[in-house]
Design a protein around this motif. Structure first.
Motif, short mmCIF file in Angstrom:
data_model
loop_
_atom_site.label_atom_id
_atom_site.label_comp_id
_atom_site.label_asym_id
_atom_site.label_seq_id
_atom_site.Cartn_x
_atom_site.Cartn_y
_atom_site.Cartn_z
N VAL A 189 13.00 -91.86 -45.33
CA VAL A 189 11.63 -91.85 -44.83
C VAL A 189 11.60 -91.34 -43.39
CG1 VAL A 189 9.70 -93.34 -44.15
CG2 VAL A 189 10.79 -93.65 -46.37
N ALA A 190 12.57 -91.76 -42.58
CA ALA A 190 12.64 -91.29 -41.19
C ALA A 190 12.85 -89.78 -41.14
CB ALA A 190 13.77 -92.02 -40.45
N ALA A 191 13.71 -89.25 -42.04
CA ALA A 191 13.95 -87.80 -42.08
C ALA A 191 12.67 -87.06 -42.46
CB ALA A 191 15.06 -87.49 -43.07
N LEU A 192 11.91 -87.60 -43.39
CA LEU A 192 10.64 -86.97 -43.79
C LEU A 192 9.66 -86.93 -42.62
CD1 LEU A 192 10.22 -88.52 -47.34
CD2 LEU A 192 10.36 -86.07 -46.84
N ARG A 193 9.62 -87.99 -41.85
CA ARG A 193 8.68 -88.04 -40.72
C ARG A 193 9.07 -87.06 -39.62
NH1 ARG A 193 8.14 -94.65 -40.60
NH2 ARG A 193 6.68 -94.81 -42.35
N ARG A 194 10.37 -86.76 -39.48
CA ARG A 194 10.82 -85.83 -38.45
C ARG A 194 10.74 -84.38 -38.89
NH1 ARG A 194 15.23 -89.46 -38.13
NH2 ARG A 194 16.46 -87.93 -39.29
N ALA A 195 10.58 -84.13 -40.18
CA ALA A 195 10.72 -82.78 -40.72
C ALA A 195 9.72 -81.81 -40.12
CB ALA A 195 10.57 -82.83 -42.24
N ASP A 196 10.23 -80.60 -39.79
CA ASP A 196 9.37 -79.50 -39.37
C ASP A 196 9.01 -78.60 -40.55
OD1 ASP A 196 9.66 -80.26 -36.63
OD2 ASP A 196 11.64 -79.29 -36.63
N LEU A 197 9.77 -78.72 -41.64
CA LEU A 197 9.54 -77.90 -42.83
C LEU A 197 10.05 -78.67 -44.04
CD1 LEU A 197 8.91 -75.21 -44.32
CD2 LEU A 197 11.23 -74.47 -43.71
N LEU A 198 9.26 -78.66 -45.11
CA LEU A 198 9.67 -79.29 -46.36
C LEU A 198 9.87 -78.22 -47.42
CD1 LEU A 198 7.24 -82.36 -46.69
CD2 LEU A 198 9.61 -82.37 -45.88
N LEU A 199 11.00 -78.28 -48.11
CA LEU A 199 11.26 -77.44 -49.27
C LEU A 199 11.15 -78.35 -50.49
CD1 LEU A 199 14.39 -75.46 -47.99
CD2 LEU A 199 11.98 -74.79 -47.87
N VAL A 200 10.11 -78.13 -51.29
CA VAL A 200 9.77 -79.06 -52.37
C VAL A 200 10.14 -78.47 -53.71
CG1 VAL A 200 7.94 -80.46 -53.38
CG2 VAL A 200 7.86 -79.89 -50.95
N GLY A 201 11.05 -79.15 -54.42
CA GLY A 201 11.47 -78.69 -55.73
C GLY A 201 10.51 -79.11 -56.83
N ASP A 202 10.69 -78.52 -57.99
CA ASP A 202 9.87 -78.87 -59.15
C ASP A 202 10.10 -80.33 -59.54
OD1 ASP A 202 9.00 -76.25 -59.21
OD2 ASP A 202 10.53 -75.61 -60.66
N GLY A 203 9.04 -80.99 -59.95
CA GLY A 203 9.15 -82.35 -60.48
C GLY A 203 9.27 -83.44 -59.45
N VAL A 204 9.10 -83.12 -58.16
CA VAL A 204 9.19 -84.14 -57.11
C VAL A 204 7.91 -84.98 -57.11
CG1 VAL A 204 9.24 -84.53 -54.61
CG2 VAL A 204 10.78 -82.85 -55.65
N ASP A 205 8.06 -86.30 -57.07
CA ASP A 205 6.93 -87.22 -57.03
C ASP A 205 6.04 -86.88 -55.83
OD1 ASP A 205 5.17 -89.34 -56.97
OD2 ASP A 205 6.68 -90.88 -56.53
N PRO A 206 4.76 -86.50 -56.04
CA PRO A 206 3.89 -86.13 -54.92
C PRO A 206 3.74 -87.23 -53.88
CG PRO A 206 2.89 -85.51 -57.02
CD PRO A 206 4.09 -86.36 -57.34
#
Length: 307
Positions: free
Chosen positions: A237-254
């Motif tokens: 969760v901490a990594a998601l909050r720091r992210a400058d860019l997200l690479l989102v794969g197929d089937g990832v829970d929105p």
């Protein structure tokens, strides 16, 4: 590059906005315990307050602040030129009357403690001006919103507002000295983390960041299991909050994406050599990249090359 196609998320009960009312007419109906905090909020926001149907004591206090005082009940003329109206009378008949007039006049209305009659709601507010945090439960549980605000008060110190005000005077200077957005973000992170006593200290920090070599970015891969959002660890969760860019794969829970900043760009996972090269360039500029992969979906070979 097209954004990933995601499943529909839970709809927002309201559109979160911060409305400029300075110098604009705002109508407040009623005067008493419920009206007092609404009056103060409108006054602090610089509204031209039109107070309708207040008792004599409240009206006298309001008049001393420059508010326009009018006798009730509310009429269509009272709403002329208003950008919004608030009914804090606490009287059901008055509430229904206000709602009918406001709808006919096209003026957004808030009725205190009557969410079914509201066009907008007033959230719980944490004021660290110019930083203002609004917390809403969509009118379902105002007390819960107030409790959340109390917790945030311990996390957001009063001094952060002064730092934000100082930052506002530096924006043009920062853009002039640091052209690359990723390095500008590095400066803002340093300023938020370390603080600055005054403009001179902030400019000294800006000089340090501008002169320093860009720090290397990072690529964090998070595999989302069958539990989706429920399986996230605190570190993830901490990594998601720091992210400058997200690479989102197929089937990832929105729902996982809700833990990232709303303004963080989202792209599909890397699938071509050109996309891999672009990712390497972004990492070289210091971006913090998080790749989200569903457990059942295999990772692409192109992304392995990028790593």
């Amino acid at each position: 590059m097209a954004p990933p196609v995601l499943q529909d998320q839970t709809p927002l009960p309201h559109l979160p906005v911060f409305l400029t009312v300075r110098g604009r007419v705002c109508v407040l109906v009623g005067g008493g315990d419920a009206a007092a905090p609404k009056f103060e909020l409108l006054r602090r926001a610089g509204a031209a307050i039109r107070l309708v149907g207040a008792d004599s004591g409240f009206a006298e206090t309001a008049d001393a602040t420059g508010a326009e005082i009018l006798a009730g009940p509310l009429t269509a003329d009272h709403l002329a030129g208003a950008c919004l109206a608030i009914d804090a009378s606490g009287d059901p008949d008055t509430n229904a009357h206000s709602a009918a007039l406001a709808r006919a006049a096209g003026v957004p209305l808030n009725v205190v403690d009557r969410p079914a009659l509201c066009d907008f709601i007033l959230p719980a507010i944490l004021d660290r001006s110019p930083i203002v945090v609004a917390i809403s439960t969509g009118g379902a549980a105002p007390a819960v919103a107030g409790l959340i605000r109390q917790e945030l008060e311990t996390l957001i110190p009063p001094g952060l507002g002064r730092l934000a005000a100082l930052s506002g005077t530096l924006r043009d200077e920062i853009r002039r000295r640091i052209a690359d957005p990723a390095r500008r973000l590095a400066f803002w992170r340093r300023l938020y983390r370390d603080g600055a006593a005054d403009r001179a200290a902030a400019l000294d920090l800006l000089d340090q960041v501008a002169a320093a070599r860009p720090s290397a970015g990072s690529l964090t891969r998070i595999t989302i299991g069958r539990g989706g959002e429920q399986d996230l660890t605190l570190r993830q969760v901490a990594a998601l909050r720091r992210a400058d860019l997200l690479l989102v794969g197929d089937g990832v829970d929105p729902a996982v994406l809700d833990h990232a900043r709303r303004d963080t760009p989202r792209r599909p996972t890397v699938r071509t050599p050109a996309e891999a090269a672009a990712l390497r360039d972004e990492l070289g500029r210091g971006l913090q990249v998080v790749q989200l992969v569903a457990e059942s979906v295999p990772q692409s070979t192109a992304l392995l090359a990028a790593e």
